[in-house]
Design an enzyme around this catalytic site. Structure first.
Site, mmCIF file in Angstrom:
data_model
loop_
_atom_site.group_PDB
_atom_site.id
_atom_site.type_symbol
_atom_site.label_atom_id
_atom_site.label_comp_id
_atom_site.label_asym_id
_atom_site.label_seq_id
_atom_site.Cartn_x
_atom_site.Cartn_y
_atom_site.Cartn_z
ATOM 1 N N GLU A 107 44.553 29.143 80.535
ATOM 2 C CA GLU A 107 43.319 29.919 80.546
ATOM 3 C C GLU A 107 42.256 29.350 81.480
ATOM 4 O O GLU A 107 41.293 30.034 81.803
ATOM 5 C CB GLU A 107 42.808 30.020 79.109
ATOM 6 C CG GLU A 107 43.830 30.749 78.236
ATOM 7 C CD GLU A 107 43.554 30.697 76.757
ATOM 8 O OE1 GLU A 107 42.891 29.739 76.323
ATOM 9 O OE2 GLU A 107 43.999 31.601 76.042
ATOM 10 N N ARG A 147 42.342 35.722 77.872
ATOM 11 C CA ARG A 147 42.805 34.553 78.621
ATOM 12 C C ARG A 147 41.775 33.426 78.607
ATOM 13 O O ARG A 147 41.431 32.852 79.632
ATOM 14 C CB ARG A 147 43.155 34.916 80.054
ATOM 15 C CG ARG A 147 44.112 33.889 80.657
ATOM 16 C CD ARG A 147 44.661 34.315 81.993
ATOM 17 N NE ARG A 147 45.634 33.345 82.443
ATOM 18 C CZ ARG A 147 46.695 33.634 83.187
ATOM 19 N NH1 ARG A 147 46.904 34.863 83.554
ATOM 20 N NH2 ARG A 147 47.527 32.702 83.565
ATOM 21 N N CYS A 148 41.247 33.177 77.412
ATOM 22 C CA CYS A 148 40.366 32.019 77.272
ATOM 23 C C CYS A 148 40.348 31.644 75.805
ATOM 24 O O CYS A 148 40.752 32.414 74.963
ATOM 25 C CB CYS A 148 38.945 32.326 77.733
ATOM 26 S SG CYS A 148 38.078 33.502 76.685
ATOM 27 N N GLN A 201 50.946 38.296 69.096
ATOM 28 C CA GLN A 201 50.720 36.937 69.587
ATOM 29 C C GLN A 201 50.747 35.926 68.443
ATOM 30 O O GLN A 201 50.756 34.725 68.696
ATOM 31 C CB GLN A 201 49.385 36.854 70.339
ATOM 32 C CG GLN A 201 49.398 37.560 71.688
ATOM 33 C CD GLN A 201 48.102 37.435 72.457
ATOM 34 O OE1 GLN A 201 47.504 38.446 72.813
ATOM 35 N NE2 GLN A 201 47.646 36.224 72.750
#
Lengths: 807, 284
Positions: A761, A385-386, A238
């Site tokens: 997110e 996902r945050c 990522q």
């Protein structure tokens, strides 16, 4: 070069497919045809395959490793252990959180699934067969899986390597299993307000351990070219540039001799931010053997060994006046980090941005303390996902609001409304030190409550409770409210870095002579659709159609340095860089147009896709004309070509927010919960592509559903992972996924070049409390205050059972 | 998730399959849909030297209905069961059950023979076969024999099938009645937290015959004669169903697992059995 038949201005805007256009995702052409190019699709000549021997024990001394039988298997090239890596000083590696972690077991293992040996063979199946033959003699040690027990005086010592070290990367360590205490806010003032408050609600809120579980697991292909000394690593990264820098620092190979490539990535969700032992072992094996080495983890390895998320025990106290004005908030977190502190947070934030825990509310004083603790569990603590620990914070405050509403006997929607930060208070300074850039919470909240007929739902719920008490139904109705505020887009270089790299991001644009372009960014899409949406940002900035703009990411040999994609930072940071680079292009284009039109720069104005002479609309040069001219005209004082690069250091984070409401039917006899309705209003500032936003919201809500309703990484008391396959680890299919209704308000960020805030997110951050609050709310009439997630059938059944609802 | 090396055999007739089993003894296993065996091999919890794939044996496929007599070849997939109109008319509970097994992709490949022969207490078809009072045909080196589904299971993964035998087909009498299969599971692809099959016949207003069986509530499927007996001769009123549920619960012993503790499973089992009985009675 001008168009022969003039088209309307509206048509010209439409042709660009710029901001606000629900342009179809250009990536989907290959993804929907099975033509994506993932790391496991890569096959290089002579490639070898690595496989790990992993510990079956959660805590054990490794007394010996016998690799002779494995080495005797035809096709096995090498078996690496810590002993082999030690001379290179690669048997341990630094983590992003200022700790270090074993690459291969050095004398002991600290969690089930830990890497002990790396078998390299000329065939994937041979590697697996040989891994079975590595004989390891373990001596079992006492296991600690409970972070509270880990801090007891007589707890086993997990990290013998830290023996005697009373300070760590983030301050004092007060116990051998203690990592850090991180604090924010004014403790004394907070305690004082709470101690004299009219009403105080106190609760332990647990956000359980779970896992991002991307569809594609982690892996890489490391390839050392012995002739030119260049190392190429294709992998599921990522943050490819950060991986390159880390690889250089660890290996001593100069950074220009390392190329890191992230090909198509099948979902990351934070799982692919960190550096894993598999990457290091594949690189070492490639250097040692001179051949490419592939390592791809399987699903069980992914769930048991690569980075988990959450595992926060949040003890909260919230104080208010009798009429519901919140006066103080306090939280102490016991954070289970597992065997090594390998959280992927900005360096100065060992608990991420958890101090966003005051949420959407104007709370005058607050304090938070987070104790990081070692246990015999896998390392991680990534932002699933945050933005960093933001979903924990949102869950905490949205549960505390519900608990306070119960304490006050108040409606939870009204309690939120009277405590929201008001529109005129932005930019708002929070008690824990953040400057919220913008927001309009009351408008969003009222829109949401109206959309679902909140009062009508409350009446229906009350009727249902009466019917239940009369024995006419066994189902209760829950209304799950959430108003969340995120903090994303890390971040300003002055306080945000990863291993010393400031968290700026970048975009480099080249306009080709015939009026098309390539833009390269420091981020990397894992499904977000950057090739679609960043082209739209640029289309609106430079007036070339999005369809004529290629977006490339992920190859460190070509892309400008960036910090990667996680924490909803791509649009706030790289998206801003894209707009700024586009503006540089336009500035140069204006000079070229002025030359071509024989007017002064200042006599031109920008109009969609062209510069027009003020007051003479028939005299113009389109960006396409200008691009061509930039390559074939000798323009005094202007360099040929049309290129620009921008490195964008954001002045602040962005603060997306939203109002989510979940209506849930709860069967008290079976514990089965069915989502009847889910309404999600998101305010992510300027909306780049409404269709992509809706897709992001659907995906994030489905992950939130999973987390709230069943997904967990559970351990037994001796550290065995009980949920290591998709039989037990809940990953929703279309069958389990409810219908979602999406909606929006639009409050642009005042400091972002196009006002965008990020959205990927939000649905996970806001969705989890919405689902969880719905379950809790169904039982509010019967006295429930708090019950920990995940709300799977038996835990919901147990709520009903403990409340005496089974007769 | 990579299995140890094995030999793959793909016979085209039953005799060849039996010969291979005879040759390699307990080192050989037949594979039908493979949904149980292959994951166990990938986890290296089962090391099988010789895998005998039955999919090319035409004699093991098909559905035949002759009056009330139903025969289903062992290699018939769940998808084929679901799509067969004659079967849906003769024994609708088969389709109802098959539709609750995993997802379409699994059902395209998973077979009824594999489902009943493996002895996995989580599989749905064994209890259904007991409910239908089906008979399994086992072919071995010395010919075929038949075993009642209600006698076939001895424990988790332990059945009356010998290592050198292959389950070739299933037959049962489709005698009608109201039929229902109720299942609670955590998600698609999961085994049942509790599941129950019920077939009830109605004569006027009273129940003339009842058969109740349950899935994943013991280490093998459970056919509860007592539960059926509690309903026969009654009008299936609330008290009668209470008695049947109590009787059925007396015959199970669920294990705690990630789905929940025993107390929860027994409670849910009671709810699911009741729903199956009520549904079957409503359809009778």
């Amino acid at each position: 070069m001008n168009e022969l038949a003039p088209i309307s201005r509206e048509q010209r805007v439409e042709n660009l497919k710029g901001l606000g256009c629900s342009r179809k995702r250009v990536e989907d052409v290959r993804f929907t045809q099975g033509r994506g190019n993932y790391v496991d699709d890569l096959k290089l000549p002579g490639m070898l395959y690595g496989d790990f021997v992993r510990s079956p024990y959660a805590h054990a001394r490794v007394k010996s490793v016998d690799k002779s039988a494995a080495l005797a298997v035809p096709g096995v090239v090498a078996v690496l252990t810590a002993e082999d890596l030690a001379p290179l000083n690669l048997h341990w590696m630094p983590t992003l959180a200022g700790d270090k972690q074993m690459v291969l077991a050095d004398g002991k293992v600290l969690f089930q699934g830990q890497e002990v040996a790396f078998v390299v063979a000329n065939d994937r199946y041979v590697a697996a067969d040989a891994a079975e033959l590595v004989v390891i003699d373990y001596e079992e040690l006492p296991v600690v899986v409970d972070p509270f027990k880990a801090l007891e005086p007589g707890a086993p010592v997990l990290r013998e390597d830290l023996d005697g070290q009373t300070t760590g990367a983030h301050g004092d360590r007060r116990h051998h299993n203690h990592i850090f205490l991180w604090e924010a806010g004014d403790k004394a003032a907070t305690d004082e307000v709470i101690s004299s408050a009219e009403v105080v609600a106190e609760e332990m809120v647990y956000y359980h351990r779970t896992h991002p579980c991307p569809l594609e697991t982690c892996g890489c292909v490391a390839s050392m070219d012995a002739v030119n000394g260049k190392l190429t690593v294709h992998g599921t990264f990522q943050a490819p540039h950060v991986v390159r820098t880390v690889a250089s620092l660890l290996s001593g190979i100069e950074e220009h001799k390392i190329r890191v490539v992230s090909p198509d990535i099948g979902g990351g969700f934070g799982n692919k931010v960190g550096v894993y032992p598999g990457y290091v072992c594949a690189i070492v094996a490639s250097i040692v053997t001179g051949k490419p080495v592939k390592w791809i983890e399987d699903r069980m390895e992914n769930l048991t060994a690569t980075a988990f998320a959450r595992d926060y025990w949040m003890k909260g106290r919230i104080a208010a006046t009798k009429d519901g004005r919140i006066t103080a908030l306090s939280c102490h977190v016991t954070a289970d980090h597992g065997a090594f502190d390998a959280c992927a947070d900005p360096t100065k934030f060992p608990a991420g941005f958890f101090s966003i825990m005051t949420g959407s509310y104007d709370i005058p004083v607050a304090h938070v303390g987070v104790d990081g603790v070692y246990t015999n569990k896998a390392p991680g603590g990534v932002a699933y996902r945050c933005s960093f620990r933001v979903t924990e914070a949102a869950y905490f405050i949205e549960r505390m609001i519900e608990v306070l509403a119960i304490e006050l006997g108040m409606d939870a929607a009204e309690l939120r409304r009277i405590n929201f930060i008001r529109k005129e208070q932005f930019p708002y300074q929070s008690a824990l030190g953040w400057e919220y850039d913008s927001g309009d919470y009351h408008t969003a909240w009222d829109k949401a409550l109206t959309a679902i007929d909140y009062q009508g739902l409350r009446r229906e719920q009350a009727d249902r409770v009466e019917a239940f008490r009369r024995g006419e139904t066994r189902k209760l109705l829950g209304i799950g409210l959430t108003h969340f505020t995120e903090i994303v887009g890390a971040g300003p270089v002055k306080n945000c870095d990863i291993l010393g790299m400031g968290m700026f991001d970048s975009c480099e644009i080249r306009i080709h002579p015939t009026g098309s372009a390539v833009a390269r960014l420091g981020t990397i899409s894992q499904g977000q659709g950057h090739a679609t949406t960043f082209a739209q940002i640029l289309a609106s900035e430079i007036g070339l159609p999005a369809d004529s703009i290629t977006v490339e990411e992920g190859d460190t040999d070509t892309a400008p340095y960036g910090l990667g994609t996680y924490g909803s930072r791509s649009t706030p940071v790289a998206g801003a860089a894209t707009a700024m680079a586009g503006r540089k292009i336009r500035a140069k284009a204006q000079m070229i147009a002025a030359y071509l039109l024989e007017v002064h720069d200042g006599d031109l104005e920008w109009d969609v896709d062209r510069f027009v002479v003020k007051g003479a609309p028939e005299r113009f040069k389109t960006m396409k004309d200008i691009a061509y001219a930039s390559y074939n005209q000798a323009i005094p004082g202007v360099e040929p070509g049309l290129e620009a690069v921008s490195y964008y250091d954001p002045p602040n984070m962005t603060y997306p927010f939203g109002a989510y409401i979940c209506v849930m039917e709860v069967d008290v006899d079976t514990g089965v919960c069915d989502v009847r309705q889910f309404y999600a209003l998101d305010d992510c500032g300027t909306r780049i592509n409404p269709m992509v936003i809706e897709g992001q919201v659907h995906g994030g809500l489905t992950e939130a559903l999973a987390i709230a309703m069943g997904q967990e990484i559970a351990y037994d008391e001796i550290g065995n992972v009980k949920t290591a396959t998709l039989m037990d680890f809940f990953l929703p299919t279309a069958w389990e996924t409810p219908h979602y209704t999406t909606d929006f308000t639009e409050t642009p960020s005042p400091h972002h070049p196009i006002g965008a805030k990020g959205v990927g997110e939000s649905p996970n951050v806001g969705g989890v409390p919405a689902f969880s609050n719905a379950v809790h709310d169904a039982f509010r009439a019967f006295g429930l205050r708090q019950s920990h997630m995940p709300h799977d059938h038996w835990r919901v059944w147990k709520i009903a059972h403990d409340l005496g609802l089974h007769g | 998730m990579i299995p140890a090396a094995f030999e793959y055999h793909r016979p085209t007739d039953l005799a060849a399959a039996l010969a291979t089993l005879g040759e390699f003894g307990d080192e050989a296993r037949v594979v039908a849909g493979g949904h149980s065996l292959i994951p166990m091999m990938k986890l290296r919890m089962a090391e099988i030297g010789h895998v005998v794939d039955l999919q090319d044996i035409a004699d093991l496929k098909g559905i035949r209905i002759d009056g009330t007599a139903v025969w289903i070849g062992a290699m018939t997939t769940q998808h084929e069961l679901i799509g067969h109109q004659g079967l849906a008319a003769a024994a609708p509970i088969l389709r109802e059950t098959a539709l609750q097994i995993a997802d379409p992709q699994v059902r395209y490949v998973g077979t009824i023979g594999g489902n009943v022969a493996n002895g996995d207490p989580g599989n749905d078809m064994p209890a259904l076969m007991q409910c239908l009072d089906a008979t399994f045909t086992l072919a071995g080196p010395n010919g075929s024999r038949e075993v009642a589904a209600r006698d076939f299971y001895e424990g988790a993964y332990v059945t009356l099938r010998e290592d050198d035998e292959i389950l070739t087909g299933i037959r049962f009498e489709a005698t009608g009645g109201g039929q229902a299969y109720e299942k609670q599971k955590r998600k698609i692809g999961d085994y049942a937290t509790a599941a129950a099959a019920a077939i009830l016949k109605k004569d006027g207003t009273s129940c003339s015959a009842a058969s109740i069986a349950m899935t994943n509530l013991s280490d093998m499927p459970v056919w509860s004669k007592a539960a059926g007996d509690a309903l026969v001769g009654t009008a299936c009123a609330a008290a009668d169903i209470d008695a049947a549920v109590a009787a059925a619960l007396g015959d199970i012993s669920p294990n705690a697992d990630n789905r929940g503790p025993v107390e929860f499973k027994r409670h849910v089992a009671g709810i699911i059995i009741r729903r199956a009985i009520e549904q079957a009675w409503a359809r009778a």
